[in-house]
Design an enzyme around this catalytic site. Structure first.
Site, PDB file in Angstrom:
ATOM      1  N   TYR A   1       0.822  -1.219   0.000  1.00 32.32           N
ATOM      2  CA  TYR A   1       0.000   0.000   0.000  1.00 32.32           C
ATOM      3  C   TYR A   1       0.850   1.261   0.000  1.00 32.32           C
ATOM      4  O   TYR A   1       0.656   2.155   0.804  1.00 32.32           O
ATOM      5  CB  TYR A   1      -0.967  -0.016   1.192  1.00 32.32           C
ATOM      6  N   HIS A   2       1.794   1.307  -0.928  1.00 32.63           N
ATOM      7  CA  HIS A   2       2.680   2.464  -1.067  1.00 32.63           C
ATOM      8  C   HIS A   2       2.588   3.062  -2.465  1.00 32.63           C
ATOM      9  O   HIS A   2       3.612   3.240  -3.132  1.00 32.63           O
ATOM     10  CB  HIS A   2       4.131   2.061  -0.792  1.00 32.63           C
TER      11      HIS A   2
END
Length: 631
Positions: free
Chosen positions: A554-555
């Site tokens: 989730y970057h």
């Protein structure tokens, strides 16, 4: 990971009946203490009421996330300007689990999450439901800094020097280091005197050590492989380090809590929650204000100076495209009038990982029953200490043989052992096909039957060569965007991930790992029926595992990429001003030239600190540079 986030599941069951996993007489005691605690900490919401908005402000910030909260604080330091920050979600105080570090895994799929999912992937996520990856993003004050896994990682100096070399003037490591230091209030005693850390910033950073395994096992095993223990936010990233977490007094230090809450009483700062921006008002190539919906009422607010988009790497490009700024062909296909033809939503980059589990016979690994013991609950509620005050992602490492370039692989060490009762949560969290349930449950039960606990090592691809996109589903601002990360499209990404896996497996052959009953064969016990036809531990086996069990950290970054004025891939210039549109900037992870080497929250905060100086035309770090220029 934003692990931000996003990628780990030790405490999901906190979500069920508040403490649903607790048994017997302990329940009454714990609930009583919880009621007292939460009344004390969450009953004061006087600053969260509906405010009467002005017709115009000097600055309008779209998104009260990791960057937006920083900007709201810094811009409103000037009493002569007015600032409005708009947040689509509500207060972070509505969900007490946001405060508790170990409860981080309960936050994705909650009310505070946009609950995005990717489109079906062609070459990855093959074991996930519909081959779609979950993409948690914060819809709450603090944005994803209120949902993430609290990991404080700045990235490699070579990342920023690379940005500068590619035309992002003013973004070299020497340029950005003072802003990291400015933002930070380091709480780790051994780093108090480090020139690389700050002690006067808003953002508290604490030691993430949760168990003795961090220093007695992980650090020693890495040393056997030739990696020394370092400060990963210091001179060099390469090596092993105890996790540094955005925690203060045992509680999450999101940008809402660290930057926004302390200044919400300023007369020149208004915070409007549950305010969904539908469009930026642009006339004659100039941003004039915004339209947004709150309580089913459409509002128009004008900006005297600038509109600043800080909605994140997914929502920022969505808002820009809804406003007519984006790829011409895409906008025209949706009958959106084109204001500026720019590559908005292109160049999407994200970190993905492979999860490997190892055995432990020391009984020191966290489990759900251990975390929920009355003693741990009381220790946390009374003193803010103990197992609940840590994420248990307590170690990290960066691997690379050449220290003159950015590392290729990051490792996270998660000291948590999954049990059969975690199965539903695990599958839901990663969006894994429910057909895997019984096999996964049996895998966990077999370990219990053998009296084995496990810990996980996450091998993370830092610099993917695959590129994805964010597109609009329609011209309706309430439709979710189309997210296509295009995972593993480039063959080199597979090769790098396999190299990382091979390095992790070497840990299983160290003396230190063998002493606790761990082996390089342990990760092969994972229930992966799709890969049973391949020879265990062969490259083909690992390629199968990687393509089926593709997990995001989730970057997401780089969807409004920064670059020089003649760079066809750039959306904003090095001052973060939108190309061809006056009075409009983008300030968040979407402007990153390329994904950085590590978790993205700290760099996003740095970007906002630096942007605030640009917008105010000041240099707040002049004195710091006298020291940092020598580092």
């Amino acid at each position: 990971m934003d692990l931000d986030k996003k990628a780990l599941t030790p405490a999901k069951s906190f979500k069920k009946c508040d403490m649903g996993i607790l048994k017997g007489s302990a329940i009454a005691l714990i609930i009583a203490v919880l009621i007292i605690y939460f009344k004390k900490n969450f009953s004061n919401s006087s600053q969260d009421g509906i405010i009467s908005l002005n017709s115009s402000y000097d600055y309008i910030i779209i998104g009260a996330g990791s960057a937006g909260c920083v900007l709201a604080n810094r811009l409103s330091e000037d009493p002569d300007v007015s600032v409005l920050i708009l947040e689509a979600g509500g207060s972070e105080q509505e969900n007490p689990n946001i405060t508790i570090p170990v409860a981080s895994p309960t936050l994705p799929l909650s009310k505070q999450d946009w609950q995005f999912k990717s489109v079906p992937q062609k070459k990855a996520c093959l074991a996930l439901h519909d081959q779609r990856s979950s993409w948690p993003r914060g819809r709450v004050l603090g944005g994803t800094s209120s949902l993430n896994y609290l990991q404080y990682v700045r990235g490699s100096r070579h990342d920023y020097n690379g940005w500068s070399a590619e035309g992002c003037t003013g973004w070299s490591y020497k340029d950005v280091l003072p802003y990291f230091i400015k933002s930070e209030n380091i709480k780790i005693p051994e780093l108090h005197n480090s020139d690389y850390h700050g002690r006067e910033g808003y953002l508290s950073v604490s030691d993430g050590t949760a168990t003795p395994l961090n220093k007695e096992v992980y650090a020693r095993a890495m040393e056997e492989l030739g990696y020394s223990t370092v400060d990963c936010n210091g001179k060099s990233q390469i090596g092993y380090c105890s996790s540094q977490e955005t925690v203060q007094n045992g509680e999450r230090s999101s940008t809402a809590k660290a930057y926004l809450r302390p200044v919400m009483g300023r007369n020149n700062l208004h915070v409007s929650m549950n305010s969904h921006v539908t469009k930026i008002i642009i006339k004659e190539k100039k941003a004039l204000g915004v339209w947004f919906v709150r309580d089913n009422i459409k509002h128009e607010i004008m900006a005297n100076k600038e509109v600043i988009v800080s909605a994140g790497a997914v929502n920022s490009p969505q808002i820009l495209m809804l406003s007519g700024i984006g790829p011409k062909e895409h906008l025209e296909s949706l009958e959106i009038p084109v204001v500026a033809d720019l590559p908005v939503g292109k160049n999407l980059q994200d970190h993905i990982m492979t999860l490997l589990e190892f055995h432990d016979n020391t009984t020191r690994v966290a489990t759900q029953p251990k975390l929920a013991s009355p003693m741990n609950i009381l220790k946390y509620l009374l003193f803010g200490t103990g197992a609940l005050s840590k994420t248990h992602a307590e170690g990290t490492a960066f691997l690379g043989s050449d220290r003159s370039i950015s590392p290729e692989i990051q490792l996270h060490f998660l000291t948590y052992s999954y049990h059969p009762e975690d199965t539903d949560v695990f599958l839901e969290f990663y969006n894994i096909d429910k057909k895997m349930k019984e096999g996964k449950k049996k895998e966990y039960q077999r370990k219990i039957d053998r009296n084995i606990e496990t810990f996980s090592i996450l091998s993370i691809l830092l610099h993917p060569k695959s590129r994805g996109t964010i597109n609009l589903k329609s011209a309706d601002p309430f439709d979710p965007p189309i997210i296509d990360p295009n995972y593993l499209d480039h063959q080199d990404d597979i090769k790098t991930l396999i190299n990382g896996i091979r390095e992790v497996l070497k840990l299983g052959d160290t003396v230190t790992f063998k002493k606790i009953g761990a082996s390089s064969q342990d990760p092969l016990e994972l229930y992966a029926p799709q890969c049973e036809s391949h020879t265990p531990n062969s490259d083909d086996y690992w390629i199968c595992r990687i393509r089926h069990y593709t997990y995001t950290l989730y970057h997401p970054t780089s969807t409004c990429r920064m670059g020089s004025k003649d760079d066809p891939t750039a959306v904003v210039d090095p001052e973060l001003r939108l190309r061809g549109i006056d009075n409009l900037r983008v300030v968040d992870a979407s402007v990153m030239r390329n994904a950085i080497s590590g978790n993205t929250n700290a760099p996003t905060i740095m970007i906002a600190e630096k942007a605030a100086d640009m917008i105010r035309n000041i240099n707040s770090v002049t004195s710091m540079r006298e020291k940092t220029d020598k580092l």
